[in-house]
Design an enzyme around this catalytic site. Structure first.
Site, PDB file in Angstrom:
ATOM      1  N   ARG A 217      55.179  95.940 100.823  1.00 36.70           N
ATOM      2  CA  ARG A 217      54.996  96.985 101.838  1.00 36.70           C
ATOM      3  C   ARG A 217      55.179  96.433 103.246  1.00 36.70           C
ATOM      4  O   ARG A 217      55.767  97.095 104.111  1.00 36.70           O
ATOM      5  CB  ARG A 217      53.630  97.640 101.664  1.00 36.70           C
ATOM      6  CG  ARG A 217      53.597  98.596 100.482  1.00 36.70           C
ATOM      7  CD  ARG A 217      52.218  99.100 100.145  1.00 36.70           C
ATOM      8  NE  ARG A 217      52.319 100.098  99.063  1.00 36.70           N
ATOM      9  CZ  ARG A 217      51.285 100.626  98.429  1.00 36.70           C
ATOM     10  NH1 ARG A 217      50.051 100.248  98.750  1.00 36.70           N
ATOM     11  NH2 ARG A 217      51.472 101.523  97.479  1.00 36.70           N
TER      12      ARG A 217
ATOM     13  N   TYR B  29      60.277 104.247  99.121  1.00 37.08           N
ATOM     14  CA  TYR B  29      59.867 103.306  98.075  1.00 37.08           C
ATOM     15  C   TYR B  29      58.703 102.424  98.514  1.00 37.08           C
ATOM     16  O   TYR B  29      58.337 102.376  99.678  1.00 37.08           O
ATOM     17  CB  TYR B  29      61.015 102.508  97.497  1.00 37.08           C
ATOM     18  CG  TYR B  29      61.879 101.640  98.382  1.00 37.08           C
ATOM     19  CD1 TYR B  29      61.505 101.216  99.649  1.00 37.08           C
ATOM     20  CD2 TYR B  29      63.106 101.196  97.895  1.00 37.08           C
ATOM     21  CE1 TYR B  29      62.310 100.392 100.398  1.00 37.08           C
ATOM     22  CE2 TYR B  29      63.925 100.367  98.630  1.00 37.08           C
ATOM     23  CZ  TYR B  29      63.525  99.968  99.881  1.00 37.08           C
ATOM     24  OH  TYR B  29      64.338  99.149 100.617  1.00 37.08           O
ATOM     25  N   GLU B  30      58.109 101.757  97.521  1.00 33.50           N
ATOM     26  CA  GLU B  30      56.862 100.994  97.676  1.00 33.50           C
ATOM     27  C   GLU B  30      55.702 101.871  98.138  1.00 33.50           C
ATOM     28  O   GLU B  30      54.817 101.422  98.855  1.00 33.50           O
ATOM     29  CB  GLU B  30      57.058  99.813  98.644  1.00 33.50           C
ATOM     30  CG  GLU B  30      58.172  98.873  98.283  1.00 33.50           C
ATOM     31  CD  GLU B  30      58.040  98.308  96.880  1.00 33.50           C
ATOM     32  OE1 GLU B  30      56.935  98.313  96.328  1.00 33.50           O
ATOM     33  OE2 GLU B  30      59.070  97.869  96.335  1.00 33.50           O
ATOM     34  N   GLY B  31      55.700 103.114  97.694  1.00 32.25           N
ATOM     35  CA  GLY B  31      54.676 104.066  98.092  1.00 32.25           C
ATOM     36  C   GLY B  31      55.153 104.857  99.288  1.00 32.25           C
ATOM     37  O   GLY B  31      55.382 104.305 100.368  1.00 32.25           O
TER      38      GLY B  31
END
Length: 594
Positions: A295, A438-440
């Site tokens: 992140r 992406y990655e949350g």
């Protein structure tokens, strides 16, 4: 045509003049990383990014990756570039010397990541995923797994992935169905499919090490029943040599809006041999070590695109002749003035610049605290860990939001030419967009901030930011030179404090209220953090300008700080009003009317 020049002057300003990177050499393990070593590393990183990676950016986008008979091939030139990257020792830079790494500070690593993302975001994803897998495995893997896999990953001859998402579940990992059956020899057999797996299959490395979330037969329901496994593309003999192909394969690659030279794969596990990482049913803790590292790295992707877009737009604005200045011709001998004379073009360029330079400072501040959290005594470590935990969702969401805004501003500045593929600017807009997802997703980051980070340890994480900012404002409130920066910072900080109290109170009564305010709150927090850093940058610039020959650099830094305070920071007033209005207008809306 786009060009890219690593912003080494500003990188050095942030590292050494603003954040005191020289002090890192006093920390255990960082003794060798003085400025005498860091400077040439930055120079060499700039060369490989400018001369090797950037020339492949457009061609890699146009060619993309291909899948044939289960084999994914990266675009022309990528294998040679990756070999050059590995021969230079770049994969090992921030890794532990125990496994062949160089042990460099994260403050240095994050600036090299930025350069790579500016030069070629698709390329940067391959070593970036490996670094994330390294973080996870080094923290939670058994000694045997670490001895077997980490040295090759650190060397760059093996790469890594993160396999979470399945076709029916993304953020809600409690729904995943991939199964892991225990074997008599202590290994496991994985069965299931994962999708959206970056670098899941490619031709850059000899082996690919997949970190996979799956369920054991006796797993409890939900996220408490998830375990983490290491599943190599090729099995590894005891002597470290490669053995048979494992039961993992690429079923397809995604045809995407951007990052086309990065292979985004559907990965199928058909009884693949795998090994447990950490304890059974506690895989999320280990995986989140990787996800949190990713992140922060994804935030830097937004920063890298912002810088590249700004450079391309500024160069175009200086050269493109269009119309006359509203206050009279500036180049009367030419048929028209360059568009950089127009106020709206300057507004867009300065917005890009203020965002890129502010986000660079925030990224390095987070990296500094990450270094302190791993190389300091207990008291310093806890405060640094609190800060990193607090700002991780902010760095990920804010920097990617602003990176996308900057990419779109760059395209707007170039007008129709920005929209045309061969000019290179529109690629930044396409590449940047995924980083918000992406990655949350950034909405999930906002929920993490208000739902987990704010209430954690009775609000202790907030003190890691609130206390130093409050102390800074108080210490400089009487400084006449800094008044034009400290005063608006103080007002924004007061709004942030009031909004924090409101979100906490409303969220206790009704969780939907906190959720409704989450995205605006994260943006308010992030813009206030940038204001704090811009004030500090102005302070340093006033001081250094008096004793430096580089007056133009510091004058531009102060002028950009003024622009941020007067033209960008006022956004916090609208965000504050939106937060205080509550969520009734959205939650009371009839669902059937959508």
């Amino acid at each position: 045509m786009m060009s890219y020049k690593a912003p080494l002057r500003d990188i050095r300003f942030v590292l050494f003049e603003l954040m005191g990177a020289d002090e890192l050499a006093a920390l255990p393990g960082y003794e060798d990383f003085t400025r005498d070593l860091i400077d040439p590393i930055l120079e060499e990183a700039a060369k490989i990014c400018e001369e090797v990676l950037f020339p492949l950016n457009r061609s890699g986008d146009e060619e993309g990756c291909t899948l044939e008979n289960g084999v994914v091939r990266t675009p022309k030139g990528f294998r040679e570039a990756y070999q050059t990257y590995c021969e230079g020792g770049w994969p090992s830079l921030a890794c532990d010397p125990e496994f062949g790494g160089q042990g460099a500070p994260h403050m240095l690593g994050v600036m090299i990541e930025e350069m790579m993302c500016s030069a070629n975001l698709s390329f940067g994803l391959y070593p970036g995923l490996t670094q994330g897998a390294y973080v996870c495995l080094s923290g939670y893997g058994s000694d045997e797994l670490k001895r077997t896999y980490l040295p090759k990953m650190v060397e760059g001859v093996w790469s890594g992935t993160m396999c979470l998402t399945e076709p029916h579940c993304g953020t809600d990992l409690g729904l995943l169905r991939t199964r892991a059956e225990p074997e008599a020899d202590g290994s496991y057999r994985l069965s299931g499919s994962k999708m959206f797996i970056s670098a899941g299959e490619h031709d850059l490395t000899d082996n690919i090490i997949h970190l996979v979330l799956a369920r054991l037969p006796d797993a409890p329901k939900g996220v408490k029943g998830i375990s983490l496994f290491l599943c190599p593309k090729y099995l590894v003999h005891e002597d470290g040599s490669l053995g048979a192909r494992n039961g993992v394969s690429c079923g397809s690659i995604e045809h995407k809006m951007g990052i086309k030279a990065s292979a985004t794969c559907v990965m199928n596990f058909d009884g693949a041999t795998a090994f447990l990482i950490g304890e059974p049913h506690k895989g999320l803790r280990a995986m989140f070590a990787m996800m949190n590292a990713e992140r922060l790295a994804v935030g830097v992707q937004g920063l890298g695109v912002a810088e590249a877009s700004y450079q391309g737009a500024a160069a175009y604005a200086r050269e493109r002749l269009q119309g006359r200045s509203l206050s009279g011709a500036k180049d009367p001998e030419k048929p028209a003035d360059p568009i950089i004379v127009h106020p709206d073009v300057r507004r867009m360029l300065l917005t890009q610049r203020a965002y890129a330079e502010g986000c660079r400072a925030l990224a390095v501040l987070a990296a500094k605290q990450l270094d302190l959290s791993r190389h300091s005594d207990a008291a310093v470590r806890r405060d640094a860990e609190d800060f990193v935990a607090l700002v991780t969702p902010i760095v990920k969401a804010l920097l990617t939001d602003l990176g996308t805004e900057c990419a779109n501003l760059g395209m707007q500045i170039m007008g129709g030419h920005g929209y045309i593929r061969e000019n290179g600017m529109e690629q930044y807009a396409r590449d940047a967009r995924i980083a918000q997802i992406y990655e949350g997703t950034n909405g999930v980051q906002a929920l993490d901030l208000v739902g987990r980070k704010l209430p954690a340890h009775a609000g202790r994480l907030l003190r890691s930011f609130f206390h130093p900012v409050s102390a800074y404002i108080e210490a400089n409130s009487g400084d006449k030179q800094l008044a034009e920066f400290v005063q608006p910072l103080g007002k924004a900080f007061q709004r942030l404090q009031q909004a924090t109290a409101q979100v906490a109170r409303a969220g206790m009564r009704d969780p939907d209220e906190a959720g409704a305010a989450a995205s605006e709150y994260l943006r308010l927090f992030g813009l206030t953090a940038l204001a704090y850093l811009w004030t500090r940058m102005a302070e340093v610039s006033f001081s250094e300008a008096q004793k430096s020959e580089d007056e133009k650099f510091y004058a531009a830094k102060i002028a950009t700080a003024r622009f941020y305070m007067q033209r960008v920071l006022p956004q916090t007033s609208g965000l504050f009003s939106s937060i205080m209005a509550g969520g009734k207008t959205m939650m009371a809306f009839d669902e059937a009317a959508f």
